[in-house]
Design a protein around this motif. Sequence first.
Motif, PDB file in Angstrom:
ATOM      1  N   THR A  95     -10.554  -7.478   5.064  1.00 22.42           N
ATOM      2  CA  THR A  95      -9.587  -7.040   4.037  1.00 22.42           C
ATOM      3  C   THR A  95      -9.005  -7.292   2.353  1.00 22.42           C
ATOM      4  OG1 THR A  95      -7.845  -7.095   5.917  1.00 22.42           O
ATOM      5  CG2 THR A  95      -6.719  -7.062   4.045  1.00 22.42           C
ATOM      6  N   ARG A  99      -8.816  -3.751  -0.769  1.00 18.53           N
ATOM      7  CA  ARG A  99      -7.387  -3.683  -1.740  1.00 18.53           C
ATOM      8  C   ARG A  99      -7.984  -2.794  -2.796  1.00 18.53           C
ATOM      9  NH1 ARG A  99      -6.148  -2.572   3.239  1.00 18.53           N
ATOM     10  NH2 ARG A  99      -5.286  -4.626   4.284  1.00 18.53           N
ATOM     11  N   HIS A 120       3.278   0.707  -1.925  1.00 12.51           N
ATOM     12  CA  HIS A 120       2.524   0.066  -1.168  1.00 12.51           C
ATOM     13  C   HIS A 120       3.277  -0.498   0.185  1.00 12.51           C
ATOM     14  CE1 HIS A 120       3.485  -4.034  -1.955  1.00 12.51           C
ATOM     15  NE2 HIS A 120       3.302  -3.671  -3.240  1.00 12.51           N
ATOM     16  N   ALA A 122       3.030  -3.549   1.943  1.00 14.36           N
ATOM     17  CA  ALA A 122       2.416  -4.584   2.022  1.00 14.36           C
ATOM     18  C   ALA A 122       3.883  -5.619   2.176  1.00 14.36           C
ATOM     19  CB  ALA A 122       1.367  -5.789   1.110  1.00 14.36           C
ATOM     20  N   THR A 123       3.810  -6.643   2.850  1.00 19.09           N
ATOM     21  CA  THR A 123       5.216  -8.148   3.353  1.00 19.09           C
ATOM     22  C   THR A 123       5.224  -8.592   1.706  1.00 19.09           C
ATOM     23  OG1 THR A 123       4.135  -9.676   3.922  1.00 19.09           O
ATOM     24  CG2 THR A 123       5.025  -7.292   5.175  1.00 19.09           C
ATOM     25  N   GLY A 126       2.798 -11.925   2.334  1.00 22.24           N
ATOM     26  CA  GLY A 126       0.985 -12.157   2.097  1.00 22.24           C
ATOM     27  C   GLY A 126       0.466 -12.083   1.374  1.00 22.24           C
ATOM     28  N   ASP A 128      -1.882  -9.128   0.181  1.00 21.30           N
ATOM     29  CA  ASP A 128      -2.149  -7.622  -0.468  1.00 21.30           C
ATOM     30  C   ASP A 128      -1.113  -7.341  -0.791  1.00 21.30           C
ATOM     31  OD1 ASP A 128      -4.602  -7.341   1.574  1.00 21.30           O
ATOM     32  OD2 ASP A 128      -3.102  -6.680   3.456  1.00 21.30           O
ATOM     33  N   GLN A 129       0.297  -8.073  -1.024  1.00 17.91           N
ATOM     34  CA  GLN A 129       0.472  -7.067  -2.230  1.00 17.91           C
ATOM     35  C   GLN A 129       0.611  -7.799  -4.000  1.00 17.91           C
ATOM     36  OE1 GLN A 129       4.755  -9.692  -2.416  1.00 17.91           O
ATOM     37  NE2 GLN A 129       3.677 -11.774  -1.424  1.00 17.91           N
ATOM     38  N   ASP A 184      -5.457  -4.904  11.196  1.00 17.53           N
ATOM     39  CA  ASP A 184      -6.363  -3.997   9.684  1.00 17.53           C
ATOM     40  C   ASP A 184      -7.553  -3.599  10.065  1.00 17.53           C
ATOM     41  OD1 ASP A 184      -5.546  -3.265   6.594  1.00 17.53           O
ATOM     42  OD2 ASP A 184      -7.289  -4.438   7.203  1.00 17.53           O
TER      43      ASP A 184
END
Length: 406
Positions: A95, A99, A120, A122-123, A126, A128-129, A184
């Motif tokens: 993952t 990104r 985006h 993403a939460t 997490g 990913d943000q 994902d």
Amino acid sequence: MSEKINRVVLAYSGGLDTSVILKWLQQTYNCEVVTFTADLGQGEELEPARKKAEAAGVKPEHIFIDDLREEFVRDYVFPMMRANALYEGLYLLGTSIARPLIAKRQVEIARQVGADAVAHGATGKGNDQVRFELGYYALAPDIKVIAPWREWDLHSRTALIDFAEKHQISVPKDKRGESPFSTDANLLHTSSEGKVLEDPWEEVPDYVYSRTANPEDAPDAPEIITIDFERGDGIALNGKAMSPATLLAALNDLGRKHGIGRLDLVENRFVGMKSRGMYETPGGTIYTCAHRGIEQLTLDRGAAHLKDELAVRYAELVYNGFWFAPEREMLQAAIDHSQEKVAGTVRLKLYKGSVNVIGRKSPHSLYSEKVVTFEDDEGAYDQRDAAGFIKLNALRLRLLGRRDRG
């Protein structure tokens, strides 16, 4: 909301979350939304995303669906795998490595269409943000970033569904119940986390696995394959030349068949909490094993051991979202230099969840059978030299021993 947004580029999958985000952006910011959907080899039909975006009022010329599979493997996955990067010694970063490419393409589209913001899905809990936004800011320092999960009051799946129904957004049947876990996927891996996986004591249910056969049900006969390398990158499978994405896809098929690449991991997120996830990286697991195999022959001990030290730092940078940071680029330059002679062929055995190197050869091999043999080496190595070597290395230990033992 403190400033006027005229146009925003949204990383858009067409799923429930990003469909709701699209409408929310239109309402909250009264702005034009441009959608970007990346084909990274996730194995899903992406055209429905176009239809959903059009239904939400996005102009056809503002719907971007890009095939990034070759760029993804060539410019992101393979450079990372030259480093043998494993986060916390196990995770192949499937993952994480996707990104920065998504962020890069979003910024490019924002410039192309004259957008003043990117968004985006993403939460706020997490990694990913962080990865998305560090990528945005590295490439477009003054870009406005919108992260709806940190702004809106839709804090549950029920709230999302209610919002969707209120605004005539289609909700798939499988989203109406309580989602058992989230996933994902891309060409490198599939990850699953949440709900049924949140108790780290409980075994991952078999239905969670989507990319690998159960090793217990895999073929009873092993399969032998070869991978050819040049300058640290795979170039052929079983003697057949392949592009980076084609090679990884073929290895995925082999890994799926033999149940290779499953990982149940409790990891440390960059934002501070521990999380439990299940990762399936079939082709990447095979590839990493093969790359290690060819390096065994072609890398000098000092270079190989230094690389192993750098790999830990490199993996943390990728996991934490610092792909575009100068320290990652510096490490990449050193790693790429080490790969100049990493070429040859590795033979591997695939069998019931395992992959093992069973042979390797290289025109640049540093392995000398004549030097290492237990038989007569015909003067290639003078064993008497070892005595002085040992005494010099033992000198400080002998001095310590005399002092501490009287």
